[in-house]
Design a protein around this motif. Sequence first.
Motif, PDB file in Angstrom:
ATOM      1  N   ALA A  35       0.833  -1.208   0.000  1.00 45.56           N
ATOM      2  CA  ALA A  35       0.000   0.000   0.000  1.00 45.56           C
ATOM      3  C   ALA A  35       0.869   1.261   0.000  1.00 45.56           C
ATOM      4  O   ALA A  35       0.620   2.195  -0.765  1.00 45.56           O
ATOM      5  N   LEU A  36       1.891   1.293   0.838  1.00 44.28           N
ATOM      6  CA  LEU A  36       2.742   2.479   0.944  1.00 44.28           C
ATOM      7  C   LEU A  36       3.605   2.700  -0.293  1.00 44.28           C
ATOM      8  O   LEU A  36       3.947   3.832  -0.619  1.00 44.28           O
ATOM      9  N   SER A  37       3.947   1.614  -0.981  1.00 42.34           N
ATOM     10  CA  SER A  37       4.777   1.748  -2.175  1.00 42.34           C
ATOM     11  C   SER A  37       3.964   2.177  -3.391  1.00 42.34           C
ATOM     12  O   SER A  37       4.535   2.563  -4.407  1.00 42.34           O
ATOM     13  N   GLY A  38       2.637   2.106  -3.270  1.00 44.92           N
ATOM     14  CA  GLY A  38       1.777   2.468  -4.397  1.00 44.92           C
ATOM     15  C   GLY A  38       1.698   1.379  -5.451  1.00 44.92           C
ATOM     16  O   GLY A  38       1.101   1.566  -6.504  1.00 44.92           O
ATOM     17  N   LYS A  39       2.275   0.239  -5.185  1.00 41.78           N
ATOM     18  CA  LYS A  39       2.264  -0.874  -6.143  1.00 41.78           C
ATOM     19  C   LYS A  39       1.103  -1.815  -5.806  1.00 41.78           C
ATOM     20  O   LYS A  39       1.296  -3.004  -5.558  1.00 41.78           O
ATOM     21  N   THR A  40      -0.098  -1.257  -5.824  1.00 40.59           N
ATOM     22  CA  THR A  40      -1.272  -2.010  -5.380  1.00 40.59           C
ATOM     23  C   THR A  40      -1.689  -3.109  -6.346  1.00 40.59           C
ATOM     24  O   THR A  40      -2.564  -3.900  -6.026  1.00 40.59           O
ATOM     25  N   ASP A  41      -1.053  -3.172  -7.520  1.00 41.77           N
ATOM     26  CA  ASP A  41      -1.331  -4.269  -8.449  1.00 41.77           C
ATOM     27  C   ASP A  41      -0.643  -5.558  -8.009  1.00 41.77           C
ATOM     28  O   ASP A  41      -0.911  -6.625  -8.534  1.00 41.77           O
ATOM     29  N   ARG A  42       0.214  -5.474  -7.038  1.00 36.88           N
ATOM     30  CA  ARG A  42       0.929  -6.649  -6.531  1.00 36.88           C
ATOM     31  C   ARG A  42       0.197  -7.211  -5.325  1.00 36.88           C
ATOM     32  O   ARG A  42      -0.297  -6.467  -4.487  1.00 36.88           O
ATOM     33  N   GLN A  43       0.183  -8.502  -5.236  1.00 37.33           N
ATOM     34  CA  GLN A  43      -0.449  -9.170  -4.104  1.00 37.33           C
ATOM     35  C   GLN A  43       0.494 -10.242  -3.582  1.00 37.33           C
ATOM     36  O   GLN A  43       1.173 -10.902  -4.363  1.00 37.33           O
ATOM     37  N   PRO A  44       0.509 -10.440  -2.267  1.00 35.75           N
ATOM     38  CA  PRO A  44       1.379 -11.483  -1.721  1.00 35.75           C
ATOM     39  C   PRO A  44       0.905 -12.864  -2.170  1.00 35.75           C
ATOM     40  O   PRO A  44      -0.290 -13.106  -2.277  1.00 35.75           O
ATOM     41  N   LEU A  45       1.842 -13.725  -2.453  1.00 36.20           N
ATOM     42  CA  LEU A  45       1.539 -15.094  -2.826  1.00 36.20           C
ATOM     43  C   LEU A  45       1.647 -15.943  -1.565  1.00 36.20           C
ATOM     44  O   LEU A  45       2.734 -16.110  -1.007  1.00 36.20           O
ATOM     45  N   VAL A  46       0.517 -16.440  -1.122  1.00 31.27           N
ATOM     46  CA  VAL A  46       0.487 -17.257   0.090  1.00 31.27           C
ATOM     47  C   VAL A  46       0.379 -18.711  -0.345  1.00 31.27           C
ATOM     48  O   VAL A  46      -0.570 -19.086  -1.037  1.00 31.27           O
ATOM     49  N   GLN A  47       1.351 -19.498   0.034  1.00 30.51           N
ATOM     50  CA  GLN A  47       1.359 -20.916  -0.326  1.00 30.51           C
ATOM     51  C   GLN A  47       1.091 -21.737   0.925  1.00 30.51           C
ATOM     52  O   GLN A  47       1.898 -21.761   1.831  1.00 30.51           O
ATOM     53  N   GLY A  48      -0.051 -22.367   0.943  1.00 31.36           N
ATOM     54  CA  GLY A  48      -0.423 -23.170   2.106  1.00 31.36           C
ATOM     55  C   GLY A  48      -0.966 -22.291   3.217  1.00 31.36           C
ATOM     56  O   GLY A  48      -0.608 -21.127   3.344  1.00 31.36           O
ATOM     57  N   THR A  49      -1.851 -22.854   3.992  1.00 26.93           N
ATOM     58  CA  THR A  49      -2.456 -22.077   5.074  1.00 26.93           C
ATOM     59  C   THR A  49      -2.161 -22.660   6.443  1.00 26.93           C
ATOM     60  O   THR A  49      -2.325 -21.994   7.446  1.00 26.93           O
ATOM     61  N   ALA A  50      -1.722 -23.899   6.477  1.00 26.27           N
ATOM     62  CA  ALA A  50      -1.431 -24.532   7.764  1.00 26.27           C
ATOM     63  C   ALA A  50       0.010 -24.226   8.162  1.00 26.27           C
ATOM     64  O   ALA A  50       0.909 -24.275   7.328  1.00 26.27           O
ATOM     65  N   PRO A  51       0.222 -23.880   9.419  1.00 13.02           N
ATOM     66  CA  PRO A  51       1.599 -23.624   9.849  1.00 13.02           C
ATOM     67  C   PRO A  51       2.424 -24.912   9.810  1.00 13.02           C
ATOM     68  O   PRO A  51       1.918 -25.997  10.067  1.00 13.02           O
ATOM     69  N   ALA A  52       3.681 -24.749   9.486  1.00 15.10           N
ATOM     70  CA  ALA A  52       4.597 -25.889   9.482  1.00 15.10           C
ATOM     71  C   ALA A  52       4.815 -26.371  10.913  1.00 15.10           C
ATOM     72  O   ALA A  52       4.669 -25.608  11.873  1.00 15.10           O
ATOM     73  N   GLU A  53       5.174 -27.623  11.045  1.00 18.24           N
ATOM     74  CA  GLU A  53       5.434 -28.172  12.372  1.00 18.24           C
ATOM     75  C   GLU A  53       6.546 -27.386  13.050  1.00 18.24           C
ATOM     76  O   GLU A  53       7.591 -27.121  12.452  1.00 18.24           O
ATOM     77  N   GLY A  54       6.311 -26.965  14.264  1.00 21.20           N
ATOM     78  CA  GLY A  54       7.301 -26.208  15.022  1.00 21.20           C
ATOM     79  C   GLY A  54       7.335 -24.728  14.690  1.00 21.20           C
ATOM     80  O   GLY A  54       8.159 -23.987  15.216  1.00 21.20           O
ATOM     81  N   GLU A  55       6.445 -24.289  13.798  1.00 24.08           N
ATOM     82  CA  GLU A  55       6.406 -22.878  13.385  1.00 24.08           C
ATOM     83  C   GLU A  55       6.019 -21.988  14.565  1.00 24.08           C
ATOM     84  O   GLU A  55       5.114 -22.309  15.339  1.00 24.08           O
ATOM     85  N   ILE A  56       6.686 -20.863  14.718  1.00 24.42           N
ATOM     86  CA  ILE A  56       6.324 -19.879  15.730  1.00 24.42           C
ATOM     87  C   ILE A  56       5.186 -19.043  15.156  1.00 24.42           C
ATOM     88  O   ILE A  56       5.353 -18.390  14.120  1.00 24.42           O
ATOM     89  N   LEU A  57       4.030 -19.086  15.782  1.00 22.86           N
ATOM     90  CA  LEU A  57       2.854 -18.417  15.224  1.00 22.86           C
ATOM     91  C   LEU A  57       2.817 -16.928  15.522  1.00 22.86           C
ATOM     92  O   LEU A  57       2.262 -16.154  14.748  1.00 22.86           O
ATOM     93  N   ALA A  58       3.361 -16.512  16.621  1.00 25.62           N
ATOM     94  CA  ALA A  58       3.369 -15.086  16.957  1.00 25.62           C
ATOM     95  C   ALA A  58       4.605 -14.794  17.799  1.00 25.62           C
ATOM     96  O   ALA A  58       4.949 -15.567  18.687  1.00 25.62           O
ATOM     97  N   GLN A  59       5.235 -13.679  17.489  1.00 19.41           N
ATOM     98  CA  GLN A  59       6.452 -13.312  18.218  1.00 19.41           C
ATOM     99  C   GLN A  59       6.652 -11.812  18.101  1.00 19.41           C
ATOM    100  O   GLN A  59       6.448 -11.241  17.037  1.00 19.41           O
TER     101      GLN A  59
END
Length: 115
Positions: A35-59
Motif C-alpha cells: 500500500a505504501l509503495s503504491g504498487k497495489t497491483d501486486r499481491q502477496p503469494l500465500v502458499q499453504g495455510t497450515a503452519p509448518a510443524e514447530g512454526e512460531i505463530l506469533a512473536q
Amino acid sequence: CITLAEKLPEVNGEAFNFGLEHPVTVRQLVEMMIALSGKTDRQPLVQGTAPAEGEILAQWVACDKARSLLGWRPRTTLEDGLKATLAWYAKWRAVKEDVTADLFEFNRSLLRQWH
C-alpha cells in the motif's frame, strides 16, 4: 537511546529490545508495504495455510526493560518507519542509477582515449 545507555554506568553491558511492542503478521507487513509503495497491483503469494510443524505463530519483542531503565518509548509508528525506509531506498536507487550512468560514461571516455 543507545547514546543514553552508553552514558549510564548502571546499564553497562545490558541488552535492550526496541520495537513496536505488539505483534504484526508477515502478511500485515507485506500488505502495508504494498500500500505504501503504491504498487497495489501486486499481491502477496500465500502458499499453504497450515503452519509448518514447530512454526512460531506469533512473536514480538518486549521493551519493558528499555522503558523502565532508559525511559524509552516508541516514537515512530510502523507505517511512518516504512514510509521513511521506502523513501530512503527510492533516493538510494536514484543515486545508484546516476552513479552507474556516470561510471558508464567515464568508462566510455577512457576507452575513447585508448583507441
